[in-house]
Scaffold this motif. Structure first.
Motif, PDB file in Angstrom:
ATOM      1  N   TRP A  32      -2.623   2.486  -8.158  1.00  0.00           N
ATOM      2  CA  TRP A  32      -3.574   2.328  -7.065  1.00  0.00           C
ATOM      3  C   TRP A  32      -3.918   3.637  -6.353  1.00  0.00           C
ATOM      4  O   TRP A  32      -5.110   3.880  -6.095  1.00  0.00           O
ATOM      5  CB  TRP A  32      -3.063   1.285  -6.072  1.00  0.00           C
ATOM      6  CG  TRP A  32      -3.870   1.218  -4.811  1.00  0.00           C
ATOM      7  CD1 TRP A  32      -3.458   1.506  -3.549  1.00  0.00           C
ATOM      8  CD2 TRP A  32      -5.258   0.855  -4.687  1.00  0.00           C
ATOM      9  NE1 TRP A  32      -4.477   1.343  -2.647  1.00  0.00           N
ATOM     10  CE2 TRP A  32      -5.592   0.939  -3.318  1.00  0.00           C
ATOM     11  CE3 TRP A  32      -6.232   0.465  -5.601  1.00  0.00           C
ATOM     12  CZ2 TRP A  32      -6.866   0.646  -2.839  1.00  0.00           C
ATOM     13  CZ3 TRP A  32      -7.504   0.173  -5.123  1.00  0.00           C
ATOM     14  CH2 TRP A  32      -7.816   0.262  -3.764  1.00  0.00           C
ATOM     15  N   PRO A  33      -2.956   4.507  -6.002  1.00  0.00           N
ATOM     16  CA  PRO A  33      -3.342   5.734  -5.292  1.00  0.00           C
ATOM     17  C   PRO A  33      -4.349   6.589  -6.063  1.00  0.00           C
ATOM     18  O   PRO A  33      -5.242   7.199  -5.471  1.00  0.00           O
ATOM     19  CB  PRO A  33      -2.005   6.476  -5.106  1.00  0.00           C
ATOM     20  CG  PRO A  33      -0.981   5.390  -5.099  1.00  0.00           C
ATOM     21  CD  PRO A  33      -1.480   4.390  -6.110  1.00  0.00           C
ATOM     22  N   VAL A  34      -4.236   6.620  -7.391  1.00  0.00           N
ATOM     23  CA  VAL A  34      -5.170   7.403  -8.214  1.00  0.00           C
ATOM     24  C   VAL A  34      -6.545   6.736  -8.208  1.00  0.00           C
ATOM     25  O   VAL A  34      -7.581   7.401  -8.066  1.00  0.00           O
ATOM     26  CB  VAL A  34      -4.633   7.545  -9.647  1.00  0.00           C
ATOM     27  CG1 VAL A  34      -5.628   8.319 -10.516  1.00  0.00           C
ATOM     28  CG2 VAL A  34      -3.281   8.238  -9.649  1.00  0.00           C
ATOM     29  N   VAL A  35      -6.547   5.417  -8.366  1.00  0.00           N
ATOM     30  CA  VAL A  35      -7.803   4.672  -8.336  1.00  0.00           C
ATOM     31  C   VAL A  35      -8.466   4.800  -6.973  1.00  0.00           C
ATOM     32  O   VAL A  35      -9.688   4.981  -6.863  1.00  0.00           O
ATOM     33  CB  VAL A  35      -7.543   3.185  -8.673  1.00  0.00           C
ATOM     34  CG1 VAL A  35      -8.818   2.363  -8.534  1.00  0.00           C
ATOM     35  CG2 VAL A  35      -6.986   3.045 -10.088  1.00  0.00           C
ATOM     36  N   GLN A  36      -7.691   4.706  -5.925  1.00  0.00           N
ATOM     37  CA  GLN A  36      -8.206   4.825  -4.557  1.00  0.00           C
ATOM     38  C   GLN A  36      -8.859   6.185  -4.326  1.00  0.00           C
ATOM     39  O   GLN A  36      -9.908   6.283  -3.675  1.00  0.00           O
ATOM     40  CB  GLN A  36      -7.070   4.613  -3.566  1.00  0.00           C
ATOM     41  CG  GLN A  36      -7.512   4.468  -2.120  1.00  0.00           C
ATOM     42  CD  GLN A  36      -6.337   4.191  -1.212  1.00  0.00           C
ATOM     43  OE1 GLN A  36      -5.239   4.715  -1.397  1.00  0.00           O
ATOM     44  NE2 GLN A  36      -6.562   3.343  -0.210  1.00  0.00           N
TER      45      GLN A  36
END
Length: 394
Positions: A106-110
């Protein structure tokens, strides 16, 4: 030099066994004007004219335009090659289905979502959007399916599908904008928020194919008149209805919708969440007034409307639309052609990929080439035409 559109128009007309005079009469223009369009001496300079010709010849406007345009450099080549991949991800998975490939955390996608919404979309960086979208959509589908960060992932998916809808619309990939809007609708239903569904409704109207303006007007005016719909969405629906009315030739109705949008903009305060303030504000309404004025045939008089517009208050891609449409209006009058070309070049600096994909700018530039003298303005015009792929260099 014949324009590509003029050549296609003549080829399709002859294939339909339709005479020049009959085609002109059915399209509502003069025989001489149509002949000049086919020779590249006059541009198809409005949606109304483009769609009238397309309807007469029983083809889609994009088919007449030749969209999506062939790549002219490595950047546009990358966009072109990415379109089938975007199509695959839109057709391959419904919302709720999980791609088999392992998704990113999620942090990368965010971080990608933040870049998409704050940088790539405002600047209309089509190349970077096209490269990012397929993987981003797959990652978001996986996150939605896993249940981790589900609501945030659904909001991100809504944003990614919206980007895909506008990207494929501007590039002329028929069918994909409608499919992306349908994916937006599925996502909004998963979120269960009526405001998101209302947002999808007006965007559906805005992105509807140019061959069905009456339906576009019906959808947009329906959203604009729906009680309980947030005011900024009603305002954007009024703007869409104004443009549809202008294309249909109803100036009075178009101006009424513009005035309704102005009143809503004056009364609306937004905090930018989840909608950017530039989506609906007084400056953006002013930009739409310029666009509608060009469509209504105001020509260089749109400069009077433009005087009260503050384009710097909106995102770069909307600023580019302002300068592009102002330029198109100014170029209709020989006396203001230098200012018109300067406006087009300013639009290109702000959002080069969006400006170069604009069919009416391409038509205007192409038709001006034969009249350009070998002076500074002529060199600038030929440079713009070369970068758009409508003329060779030199």
């Amino acid at each position: 030099m014949d324009s590509d559109l003029g050549l296609r128009l003549r080829e399709i007309r002859e294939w339909r066994s339709l005479g020049l005079r009959a085609c002109a009469e059915l399209s509502g223009i003069s025989y001489g004007y149509l002949a000049k369009i086919e020779r590249g001496e006059k541009p198809v300079n409005s949606r109304k004219l483009l769609e009238a010709l397309a309807n007469t010849l029983r083809v889609s406007p994009n088919e007449l335009l030749g969209k999506p345009y062939a790549p002219t450099d490595a950047e546009s080549g990358g966009i072109h090659s990415a379109l089938p991949v975007i199509e695959d991800v839109l057709t391959g998975w419904w919302v709720g289905e999980i791609p088999q490939a392992q998704g990113r955390p999620w942090p990368v996608v965010q971080a990608d979502l933040h870049r998409l919404e704050r940088e790539l979309r405002p600047k209309a960086d089509y190349a970077a959007q096209a490269e990012m979208l397929p993987g981003l959509i797959r990652d978001l589908l996986a996150l939605v399916g896993s249940g981790e960060h589900r609501r945030a992932a659904l909001l991100g998916l809504l944003s990614a599908y919206k980007t895909a809808a506008y990207l494929t619309h501007d590039l002329g990939r028929s069918g994909l904008p409608t499919l992306a809007v349908e994916r937006m609708r599925q996502t909004a239903e998963e979120l269960g928020d009526p405001h998101h569904l209302a947002d999808v409704s007006w965007r559906r109207a805005q992105l509807l194919s140019g061959s069905n303006r009456r339906r576009q007007y019906e959808l947009a005016s329906g959203v604009a008149g729906t009680t309980g719909t947030p005011e900024h969405m009603r305002g954007m629906a009024h703007l869409t209805a104004a443009l549809a009315s202008a294309v249909l030739g109803d100036e009075g109705v178009a101006l009424d919708h513009l005035n309704e949008a102005t009143a809503l903009a004056d009364a609306t305060e937004t905090d930018g969440r989840p909608y950017r303030p530039s989506d609906f504000c007084g400056s953006n309404v002013g930009i739409w007034r310029v666009t509608v004025g060009v469509e209504l045939g105001y020509g260089a008089k749109v400069a009077e409307i433009a005087e009260s517009v503050r384009p710097s208050e909106v995102a770069p891609h909307r600023q580019a639309v302002f300068w592009a449409d102002l330029g198109r209006g100014l170029l209709s009058d020989r006396k203001s052609r230098a200012q018109g070309l300067a406006a087009l070049l300013r639009a290109e600096r702000l959002a080069p990929q969006k400006t170069r994909a604009n069919p009416f700018i391409r038509e205007t530039v192409s038709s001006m080439l034969t009249a350009a003298r070998r002076d500074a303005a002529g060199r600038e015009l030929r440079g713009l035409a070369w970068r758009m792929g409508v003329a060779p260099a030199g």
